[in-house]
Design an enzyme around this catalytic site. Structure first.
Site, PDB file in Angstrom:
ATOM      1  N   CYS A  99      20.423  12.314   2.235  1.00 49.63           N
ATOM      2  CA  CYS A  99      21.823  12.717   2.083  1.00 49.63           C
ATOM      3  C   CYS A  99      22.019  14.022   1.320  1.00 49.63           C
ATOM      4  O   CYS A  99      21.862  15.081   1.889  1.00 49.63           O
ATOM      5  CB  CYS A  99      22.643  11.588   1.464  1.00 49.63           C
ATOM      6  SG  CYS A  99      24.409  11.931   1.678  1.00 49.63           S
ATOM      7  N   ASN A 129      25.313   9.031   3.598  1.00 46.28           N
ATOM      8  CA  ASN A 129      26.628   8.367   3.430  1.00 46.28           C
ATOM      9  C   ASN A 129      27.506   9.438   2.814  1.00 46.28           C
ATOM     10  O   ASN A 129      27.390   9.730   1.614  1.00 46.28           O
ATOM     11  CB  ASN A 129      26.566   7.216   2.426  1.00 46.28           C
ATOM     12  CG  ASN A 129      25.961   5.929   2.949  1.00 46.28           C
ATOM     13  OD1 ASN A 129      26.587   4.874   2.964  1.00 46.28           O
ATOM     14  ND2 ASN A 129      24.702   6.001   3.340  1.00 46.28           N
ATOM     15  N   LYS A 156      14.924   9.611  -3.391  1.00 47.57           N
ATOM     16  CA  LYS A 156      15.883  10.730  -3.372  1.00 47.57           C
ATOM     17  C   LYS A 156      15.747  11.623  -4.607  1.00 47.57           C
ATOM     18  O   LYS A 156      15.787  11.134  -5.745  1.00 47.57           O
ATOM     19  CB  LYS A 156      17.300  10.168  -3.267  1.00 47.57           C
ATOM     20  CG  LYS A 156      18.407  11.189  -3.050  1.00 47.57           C
ATOM     21  CD  LYS A 156      19.722  10.463  -2.768  1.00 47.57           C
ATOM     22  CE  LYS A 156      20.889  11.369  -2.460  1.00 47.57           C
ATOM     23  NZ  LYS A 156      22.103  10.597  -2.138  1.00 47.57           N
ATOM     24  N   ASN A 161      16.972   5.496  -4.852  1.00 43.53           N
ATOM     25  CA  ASN A 161      17.600   5.574  -3.536  1.00 43.53           C
ATOM     26  C   ASN A 161      16.464   6.005  -2.604  1.00 43.53           C
ATOM     27  O   ASN A 161      16.023   7.156  -2.643  1.00 43.53           O
ATOM     28  CB  ASN A 161      18.737   6.603  -3.577  1.00 43.53           C
ATOM     29  CG  ASN A 161      19.556   6.616  -2.303  1.00 43.53           C
ATOM     30  OD1 ASN A 161      19.097   6.166  -1.264  1.00 43.53           O
ATOM     31  ND2 ASN A 161      20.763   7.151  -2.394  1.00 43.53           N
ATOM     32  N   GLU A 200      25.940   7.796  -8.275  1.00 46.63           N
ATOM     33  CA  GLU A 200      24.489   7.768  -8.005  1.00 46.63           C
ATOM     34  C   GLU A 200      23.691   8.144  -9.258  1.00 46.63           C
ATOM     35  O   GLU A 200      22.588   7.650  -9.468  1.00 46.63           O
ATOM     36  CB  GLU A 200      24.139   8.725  -6.863  1.00 46.63           C
ATOM     37  CG  GLU A 200      24.585   8.210  -5.516  1.00 46.63           C
ATOM     38  CD  GLU A 200      23.915   8.953  -4.379  1.00 46.63           C
ATOM     39  OE1 GLU A 200      22.683   8.952  -4.292  1.00 46.63           O
ATOM     40  OE2 GLU A 200      24.645   9.543  -3.571  1.00 46.63           O
ATOM     41  N   GLU A 210      20.840   6.333   5.216  1.00 47.98           N
ATOM     42  CA  GLU A 210      20.686   6.071   3.771  1.00 47.98           C
ATOM     43  C   GLU A 210      21.364   4.734   3.437  1.00 47.98           C
ATOM     44  O   GLU A 210      22.414   4.411   4.003  1.00 47.98           O
ATOM     45  CB  GLU A 210      21.410   7.204   3.006  1.00 47.98           C
ATOM     46  CG  GLU A 210      21.485   7.007   1.503  1.00 47.98           C
ATOM     47  CD  GLU A 210      22.465   7.995   0.838  1.00 47.98           C
ATOM     48  OE1 GLU A 210      23.525   8.319   1.420  1.00 47.98           O
ATOM     49  OE2 GLU A 210      22.158   8.439  -0.292  1.00 47.98           O
TER      50      GLU A 210
END
Ligand code: CDT
Length: 312
Positions: A168, A193, A124, A107, A143, A47
């Site tokens: 993730c 991450n 994501k 993302n 995020e 990621e």
């Protein structure tokens, strides 16, 4: 019968703020070449593999962070990776921050075939962390401030099988694997991450590695699919990120595992036909699933304790 896809989990070490895109792409090319030498059909990068994990910082004006986002893919900095993939005949999966022409911030990960062409984008779905600046934390996890949520999980015919992507935090949610698996997914590619320190409950810090493998292995087994979990690892801007990248078979067993928190490639020969051993027996969805019993999963987000329990 066997359908072998040789996959490389290309974990990277940390990417610091001062590391240029060109320098990072060089590292990725080096891992891709190692993958080629090991006979990989597909090399999976983490990621946000082109930059430091910038949501750890707050800026009042989000536009100041647009330089972390790619406005096109490939672009002049990443083109050498696409060119090398084509030259070597190795596909890859790459996570990065995407700024679309419409101004959306995602993302994102892309799946690239052996000719260097993008097969699919994934954006994501589960955005973890918080929306507002929380100065009490040692570092932020913003995020939900910097990214828009993606539209959903799709599968793609590629590398001789049915491939899916997740990113993730998605890996912690059983719905991710199940929605992919209900579309026949045979291999899920998941970059991550994961900071070792979890500010809302530091009691979980020592369990980060355990929880990572727990969810990846359960997702693989319960859905009869291969899962490739790949970290950006090590100490990045003072923040420790989990390594332990792993390739997991449909049995739930770990078939390859990284041992460092640096740039490191581990490889497994993944037989996609093994998925059927699980998909057609214990996890024969058509035979055993009871979707009429599971309606709460799509009609409800949070917990709703029945009135009868509340009153007792
Ligand atoms: N990148 C990412 O999704 N990381 C989260 C960190 C925990 S939530 C603050 C993860 O699920 O690993």
């Amino acid at each position: 019968m066997s359908r072998i896809v040789t996959v490389g989990a290309a974990q990277t070490g940390p990417i610091q703020e001062t590391d240029s895109r060109n320098a990072v792409v060089e590292r990725l090319i080096n891992l891709l070449r190692q993958g080629s030498q090991a006979g990989c059909d597909l090399v999976v990068f983490p990621e946000l593999a082109l930059t430091t994990f910038f949501p750890r910082w707050y800026v009042n004006d989000k536009k100041e962070f647009d330089h972390y986002f790619e406005k096109e893919m490939p672009n002049p900095e990443t083109q050498p990776l696409f060119d090398e993939a084509k030259r070597l005949g190795v596909g890859f999966h790459l996570g990065y921050a995407e700024l679309t022409p419409k101004g959306e911030h995602f993302n994102t990960s892309v799946l690239v075939d052996k000719t260097g062409n993008i097969i699919a984008h994934y954006r994501k779905v589960h955005l973890p962390g918080h929306e507002e600046h929380e100065p009490w934390r040692a570092f932020q996890h913003l995020e939900r401030y910097y990214f828009d949520p993606g539209p959903g999980f799709e599968v793609h015919a590629a590398f001789g099988g049915i491939m899916g992507m997740a990113i993730c935090n998605d890996r912690r949610w059983p719905e991710t694997y199940r929605v992919l698996s209900l579309q026949g997914c045979e291999m899920a590619l998941i970059g991550y991450n994961t900071p070792i320190h979890y500010a809302p409950d530091p009691n979980q810090d020592h369990l980060q590695g355990f929880h990572n493998h727990l969810v990846l292995q359960a997702g693989a087994y319960q859905n009869g699919m291969w899962v490739v979990g790949v970290a950006k690892a090590g100490e990045e801007e003072g923040c420790d990120l989990l390594g332990e990248s792993a390739i997991i078979g449909p049995s739930g067993e770990i078939k390859a595992l990284c041992s460092t928190v640096e740039d490191e490639l581990v490889v497994a020969e993944c037989d996609l036909d093994l998925c059927a051993d699980y998909k057609e027996t214990l996890f024969n969805f058509s035979r055993y699933r009871r979707p009429e019993i599971y309606t709460r999963i799509t009609s409800q987000t949070g917990v709703e304790i029945p009135e009868t329990i509340k009153e007792s």
